[in-house]
Write an enzyme that holds these catalytic residues in place. Structure first.
Site: not given
Ligand code: MRU
Length: 362
Positions: A53-55, A90, A200, A241, A251-252
């Site tokens: 996960r993470g963009a 996603r 996370q 993201d 973002n999250k």
């Molecule tokens: O749902 P996730 O865990 O994939 O979300 C991740 C985030 O929101 C991060 O803050 C985002 O990807 C930042 S980039 C490293």
């Protein structure tokens, strides 16, 4: 970056050059395991179930997913169906579409016999570019951290979710400046938002900071405003993201509320992102960014481990109470102090982004 003193990346190729390995993030911080991705479907499942996960990491995994598909079948139809399968995993992080578009365009223009080798080479290039971008983000952002120092005490930085090396191939986005500044001797303390519902922050960011020996404290998501009111946060750094060309940041979930609190308390609010996270097609993030809605079970239940160390899932809500799980929110550009990119720091505006990335903005 390090786990138990050993350096890792989040994704790497097998010695056969074809299969791909990833760290299974669903087990962290309690269980460290890796998974092998042998088919495009494995890559799609890993993105969907948040093994990765993470963009930025989603983008790189998508690129390797295309390579895995082409290895088995280099035809046009296989490329199109791998693209559609991976894109559907996603919806919010735009790095996935960016990487898949890049792979699809290149592969369709490549002779069929050369496609598999080209696909792996391009996916590896995307991964290396991500590492370089995150390292550069670290250098740009470290300067901001040094400048935020007041007196002899620690520089207190609040972050949300996990935008560290686990969310990228290495280094991270929001955490890269922290790692860089800490290596340069800055006395840093990080407030880690737990980041409900999947936590996370509590699980992954805390795990990373422990591994790099950065002082940190995990706080409940709702603590940030209180900390800022009491002068306990010098700056906020989060990831993104998807960022619109006008500087709105998705973002999250919960990031927006931190930005509001930072605004009210004159705390600088920075967003760290590689240019692959900018969606140049859109300006209005609230209107145009699709927000992923995930399983309500992530809200009604919580995962952890029991006293014997065994994984355990606990139900929080009464039977019958409905729940909804919005995974991201949008912080309008007016609440963002600046964007930390691989080419430096800019205002969260169209002119700011264009100034750093003129060739992408046109
Ligand atoms: O749902 P996730 O865990 O994939 O979300 C991740 C985030 O929101 C991060 O803050 C985002 O990807 C930042 S980039 C490293």
């Amino acid at each position: 970056m390090k786990i138990n003193g050993r350096s890792y990346r989040t994704i790497w190729r097998d010695s056969d050059g074809r299969r791909v390995h990833v760290i299974d993030q669903t087990g962290l911080p309690h269980r460290f395991e890796t998974k092998t991705l042998a088919r495009c479907e494995d890559a799609a499942a890993a993105i969907r179930d948040m093994t990765v996960r993470g963009a930025p990491l989603i983008g790189v995994t998508g690129a390797y997913g295309m390579a895995l598909a082409v290895w088995r079948d280099p035809g046009d139809a296989a490329i199109e169906s791998a693209y559609a399968l991976l894109l559907a995993t996603r919806p919010t992080a735009v790095n996935l579409r960016w990487a898949l578009d890049r792979m699809r365009m290149l592969l369709l223009a490549t002779p069929v016999a050369e496609r598999a080798d080209r696909a792996y080479a391009e996916a590896a290039t995307i991964a290396e570019e991500d590492v370089a971008a995150c390292e550069a983000i670290g250098r740009s952002g470290a300067e901001l951290i040094h400048r935020a120092r007041r007196g002899d005490g620690p520089i207190n930085i609040l972050t949300h979710c996990n935008a560290g090396w686990l969310a990228t191939v290495d280094w991270g986005t929001a955490l890269a400046p922290i790692y860089a500044a800490a290596r340069e001797g800055a006395p840093i303390h990080v407030w880690v938002d737990e980041t409900r519902p999947r936590n996370q922050g509590a699980s992954l960011t805390a795990f990373e900071l422990l591994g790099e020996e950065i002082p940190h404290t995990v706080v409940a998501d709702n603590a940030g405003g209180h900390l800022m009111q009491h002068g306990l946060v010098d700056l906020v750094i989060v990831g993104s993201d998807r960022t619109t060309r006008a500087g709105d940041v998705c973002n999250k979930i919960g990031t927006y509320l931190k930005a509001l609190a930072a605004h009210d308390n004159d705390v600088p609010f920075y967003v760290a992102l590689p240019s692959s996270t900018v969606d140049w097609r859109i300006a209005d993030g609230v209107r145009d960014i699709p927000i992923e809605e995930r399983s309500a079970r992530e809200v009604t239940h919580i995962n952890g481990r029991n006293a014997d160390g065994a994984p355990i899932e606990i139900q929080l809500t009464p039977n019958g109470s409905p729940a909804r799980n919005f995974a991201f929110d949008v912080t309008p550009a007016r609440f963002v102090t600046g964007l930390i990119t691989e080419r430096g720091v800019c205002a969260a505006t169209e002119d700011g982004l264009k100034g750093l990335f003129p060739e992408l903005a046109s």
